[in-house]
Write an enzyme that holds these catalytic residues in place. Structure first.
Site, PDB file in Angstrom:
ATOM      1  N   LYS A 194       2.588  28.884  13.493  1.00 12.30           N
ATOM      2  CA  LYS A 194       2.446  29.268  12.075  1.00 12.30           C
ATOM      3  C   LYS A 194       1.784  28.166  11.251  1.00 12.30           C
ATOM      4  CE  LYS A 194       6.729  29.999  11.056  1.00 12.30           C
ATOM      5  NZ  LYS A 194       7.254  29.459  12.332  1.00 12.30           N
ATOM      6  N   THR A 195       2.202  26.926  11.450  1.00 10.89           N
ATOM      7  CA  THR A 195       1.647  25.827  10.657  1.00 10.89           C
ATOM      8  C   THR A 195       0.190  25.582  11.024  1.00 10.89           C
ATOM      9  OG1 THR A 195       3.844  24.812  10.544  1.00 10.89           O
ATOM     10  CG2 THR A 195       1.966  23.428   9.977  1.00 10.89           C
ATOM     11  N   SER A 207       9.975  29.768   7.777  1.00 13.45           N
ATOM     12  CA  SER A 207      10.644  28.896   8.753  1.00 13.45           C
ATOM     13  C   SER A 207      11.031  29.747   9.954  1.00 13.45           C
ATOM     14  CB  SER A 207      11.900  28.271   8.132  1.00 13.45           C
ATOM     15  OG  SER A 207      11.614  27.629   6.921  1.00 13.45           O
ATOM     16  N   GLY A 208      10.648  29.334  11.158  1.00 12.18           N
ATOM     17  CA  GLY A 208      11.020  30.090  12.352  1.00 12.18           C
ATOM     18  C   GLY A 208      10.456  31.493  12.336  1.00 12.18           C
ATOM     19  N   ASP A 221       7.636  27.980  16.994  1.00  8.31           N
ATOM     20  CA  ASP A 221       6.573  27.354  17.807  1.00  8.31           C
ATOM     21  C   ASP A 221       5.497  28.319  18.281  1.00  8.31           C
ATOM     22  OD1 ASP A 221       7.768  24.842  17.576  1.00  8.31           O
ATOM     23  OD2 ASP A 221       9.020  25.165  19.353  1.00  8.31           O
ATOM     24  N   ASP A 269       5.175  19.706   8.048  1.00 12.71           N
ATOM     25  CA  ASP A 269       4.270  20.860   8.073  1.00 12.71           C
ATOM     26  C   ASP A 269       3.297  20.798   6.908  1.00 12.71           C
ATOM     27  OD1 ASP A 269       5.632  21.707  10.294  1.00 12.71           O
ATOM     28  OD2 ASP A 269       6.762  23.284   9.273  1.00 12.71           O
ATOM     29  N   LYS A 317       6.123  26.128   1.163  1.00 17.23           N
ATOM     30  CA  LYS A 317       7.134  26.489   2.153  1.00 17.23           C
ATOM     31  C   LYS A 317       8.500  26.203   1.560  1.00 17.23           C
ATOM     32  CE  LYS A 317       8.266  25.944   7.078  1.00 17.23           C
ATOM     33  NZ  LYS A 317       7.753  25.457   8.381  1.00 17.23           N
TER      34      LYS A 317
END
Length: 227
Positions: A16-17, A119-120, A13, A56, A38
């Protein structure tokens, strides 16, 4: 010949997206043949027919105007909002590096600039079921450098410093840092940028404010991050 860049973050959060959408949009505005990819997405909703929507990818497609088909943007889509390794344990369909690479290579054959979102944070496990697969395995297999997205606020120095140090130990180049939710005139935010640049030896590629619809970075500088 296509070029790629991996977008990682200091954690979940951090935007990134959002930043990936701005990057792809900026490349397209400059006339580049751009695409998004991704390896695995968690926390997705279902269509009425029960199939999962790669959220995303859909966001990046909408904000950037990509005509790239959703189905080629992400090979692994999960419903549970947890790390992909755990989502796969709950739902089935563990991430396979060969399939990830096949999808990435297929996108590379069609587009010139491939923005690959992680991711993350950088230590996110993609698979852990007797077989291990980490984001760094994907990055190295694709031969990519990283652009690091960080929240400009409190904690940025520690988060950026630790992430940069880990990337260095893994032999993965850090190409630049984008500070998200940056507030011009905020003394802490400005100091965070200065100290992160000092710690890492890497320049801030852009300072992104809440609500920005365009990425404030010269086109040549943006293209130079890809390899």
């Amino acid at each position: 010949m296509s070029k790629g860049l991996f977008i990682t973050g200091t954690g979940t959060d951090v935007g990134k997206t959002f930043v990936s959408g701005l990057i792809v949009d900026a490349l397209r505005r400059d006339g580049a043949s751009a695409a998004y990819y991704k390896a695995a997405m968690s926390g997705n909703q279902r269509r009425p027919d029960g199939t999962l929507i790669p959220g995303d990818a859909l966001y990046v497609k909408k904000v950037s105007g990509l005509d790239q088909p959703l189905e080629e943007m992400c090979p692994y889509v999960y419903e549970h909002a947890v790390s992909p390794h755990l989502a796969a344990q709950l739902e089935g369909g563990p991430v396979c590096l060969d399939r990830v690479l096949q999808g990435y290579q297929a996108v590379c054959r069609r587009y010139d600039y491939i923005t690959v979102e992680g991711s993350g944070g950088i230590l996110c496990p993609l698979r852990f079921d007797g077989e291990e697969l980490w984001l760094t395995d994907v990055i190295r297999a694709c031969g990519l450098g990283c652009l690091l997205v960080a929240d400009a606020g409190l904690g940025a120095i520690n988060a950026v410093g630790l992430t940069a140090s880990y990337l260095d130990r893994q032999g993965i180049p850090l190409k630049g840092i984008i500070f998200n939710r940056f507030q011009p005139g905020n003394r802490m935010h400005e100091d965070n940028v200065k100290l992160c640049e000092h710690l890492t030896g890497v320049r801030a590629a852009a300072l992104v404010r809440d609500g920005d619809t365009h990425l404030n970075i010269p086109a040549e500088r943006l293209r130079s991050l890809y390899e």
